[in-house]
Design a protein around this motif. Sequence first.
Motif, short mmCIF file in Angstrom:
data_model
loop_
_atom_site.label_atom_id
_atom_site.label_comp_id
_atom_site.label_asym_id
_atom_site.label_seq_id
_atom_site.Cartn_x
_atom_site.Cartn_y
_atom_site.Cartn_z
N LEU A 1 0.85 -1.18 0.00
CA LEU A 1 0.00 0.00 0.00
C LEU A 1 0.89 1.23 0.00
N GLY A 2 0.54 2.22 -0.80
CA GLY A 2 1.30 3.46 -0.84
C GLY A 2 0.45 4.59 -1.35
N TYR A 3 0.98 5.81 -1.23
CA TYR A 3 0.27 6.97 -1.79
C TYR A 3 1.28 7.93 -2.40
N THR A 4 0.79 8.72 -3.35
CA THR A 4 1.54 9.84 -3.91
C THR A 4 0.62 11.04 -3.96
N TYR A 5 1.23 12.23 -4.02
CA TYR A 5 0.44 13.45 -4.20
C TYR A 5 1.25 14.43 -5.03
N GLY A 6 0.55 15.37 -5.64
CA GLY A 6 1.23 16.35 -6.48
C GLY A 6 0.26 17.35 -7.06
N GLU A 7 0.71 18.08 -8.08
CA GLU A 7 -0.08 19.10 -8.74
C GLU A 7 -0.30 18.72 -10.19
N TYR A 8 -1.41 19.17 -10.77
CA TYR A 8 -1.72 18.82 -12.15
C TYR A 8 -2.24 20.03 -12.91
N GLU A 9 -2.19 19.95 -14.24
CA GLU A 9 -2.76 20.94 -15.14
C GLU A 9 -3.54 20.23 -16.23
N GLN A 10 -4.68 20.79 -16.59
CA GLN A 10 -5.51 20.26 -17.67
C GLN A 10 -5.70 21.36 -18.70
N THR A 11 -5.41 21.07 -19.96
CA THR A 11 -5.65 22.02 -21.04
C THR A 11 -6.82 21.55 -21.88
N VAL A 12 -7.35 22.45 -22.69
CA VAL A 12 -8.42 22.10 -23.62
C VAL A 12 -7.82 21.92 -25.00
N SER A 13 -8.49 21.16 -25.83
CA SER A 13 -7.98 20.89 -27.17
C SER A 13 -7.76 22.18 -27.94
N GLY A 14 -6.60 22.30 -28.58
CA GLY A 14 -6.29 23.46 -29.38
C GLY A 14 -5.73 24.63 -28.63
N SER A 15 -5.44 24.46 -27.33
CA SER A 15 -4.89 25.55 -26.54
C SER A 15 -3.78 25.03 -25.65
N ASP A 16 -2.76 25.85 -25.47
CA ASP A 16 -1.67 25.49 -24.55
C ASP A 16 -1.86 26.12 -23.18
N THR A 17 -2.91 26.90 -23.02
CA THR A 17 -3.17 27.57 -21.75
C THR A 17 -3.94 26.64 -20.82
N PRO A 18 -3.46 26.39 -19.61
CA PRO A 18 -4.19 25.50 -18.70
C PRO A 18 -5.59 26.01 -18.42
N ALA A 19 -6.57 25.14 -18.60
CA ALA A 19 -7.95 25.48 -18.29
C ALA A 19 -8.29 25.12 -16.85
N GLU A 20 -7.47 24.25 -16.27
CA GLU A 20 -7.72 23.82 -14.89
C GLU A 20 -6.41 23.45 -14.24
N ARG A 21 -6.27 23.87 -13.00
CA ARG A 21 -5.12 23.47 -12.18
C ARG A 21 -5.65 22.90 -10.87
N GLY A 22 -4.87 22.04 -10.27
CA GLY A 22 -5.30 21.49 -8.99
C GLY A 22 -4.26 20.55 -8.42
N TYR A 23 -4.69 19.78 -7.43
CA TYR A 23 -3.81 18.85 -6.71
C TYR A 23 -4.46 17.48 -6.64
N TYR A 24 -3.63 16.47 -6.58
CA TYR A 24 -4.13 15.10 -6.55
C TYR A 24 -3.51 14.32 -5.40
N VAL A 25 -4.22 13.28 -4.98
CA VAL A 25 -3.70 12.26 -4.06
C VAL A 25 -4.13 10.91 -4.61
N ARG A 26 -3.20 9.97 -4.65
CA ARG A 26 -3.49 8.65 -5.19
C ARG A 26 -3.11 7.55 -4.20
N ALA A 27 -3.95 6.55 -4.10
CA ALA A 27 -3.59 5.31 -3.41
C ALA A 27 -3.15 4.30 -4.45
N TRP A 28 -2.07 3.59 -4.15
CA TRP A 28 -1.51 2.60 -5.04
C TRP A 28 -1.41 1.26 -4.33
N ARG A 29 -1.53 0.19 -5.12
CA ARG A 29 -1.25 -1.15 -4.60
C ARG A 29 -0.56 -1.96 -5.70
#
Length: 294
Positions: free
Chosen positions: A245-273
């Motif tokens: 069992l483990g976890y990771t966390y970090g930051e992410y960016e989401q862009t929309v098709s045809g644009s290099d400008t991030p449409a969404e930014r945020g943070y994530y946490v994941r559980a892994w096995r």
Amino acid sequence: MHAATCVVGLAVACGPTDTEEYDAQVRALAESERAFARAAGEVGIRDAFLAFLSEDAVIFRPGPVAAGPYLRGTPAQPGLLSWEPAFADLAQAGDLGFTTGPWAFRTDPAGEPLAHGQYFSFWKQQSDGSWKVVIDHGTTNPPPAVETVEAVETPGHSDRGRTRDVDPATELERLLERDRAFAAATEVQGKLQALNAFMTGDVRLLRNGQQPTAGIEAARSHAVERTGAISWRVIGGDVASSGDLGYTYGEYEQTVSGSDTPAERGYYVRAWRPADGTWRVYVDLMSSLPPSGG
């Protein structure tokens, strides 16, 4: 949005050795979570968090900060934050576990909730044998269809109890590199192919604006709906000494098709096995920042 708790009287130092013992210990974990929620109603949100989070626990305000210094520098918040566990898991070594479930916030304890969401908290056994949360994040969602959780669900994965002889520090580096490889595969191969290679078939998704979903098909549908590219940067994580069992966390960016400008930014946490000989994501929380980035 919330955090888990020290677990008083949870005897997990030796770890669960069979399904019956595992189920009993996860139930104890869930009950301790409920006790923490009651404490938040009795002593207030901030003071309960100060008592039940580790000093260096990671919380998101909005980015990752150390819980102790942040909370001590923040005035007590009025209102009632309530929650209950709906899904939980515990490492075979009994030194790392998590719960996730619905939360609600009321300014008036007797009033109707003003906000709802899902929390996701990992907690870890400390050197003195106590338990404290080490990372906490959450989403905001519409009210759940069912107001009360009747029973806590567990993963039920077939490899439960199969531990590996690992060095935690080395295994953590492997897990962090696996998360980086996930990001690289998403960029090179595309989201759908990366999901197949890096997520379990029963993966659970926690996202703003929607109820939790489970299963790789739901993950694929979500990826198709969100056009454009997504990228992320892992910041940290941890693994159980049993390597299951483990976890990771970090930051992410989401862009929309045809644009290099991030449409969404945020943070994530994941559980892994571990599954199929490698680390795979089986709980994935991504929480976006407001459009202003604040």
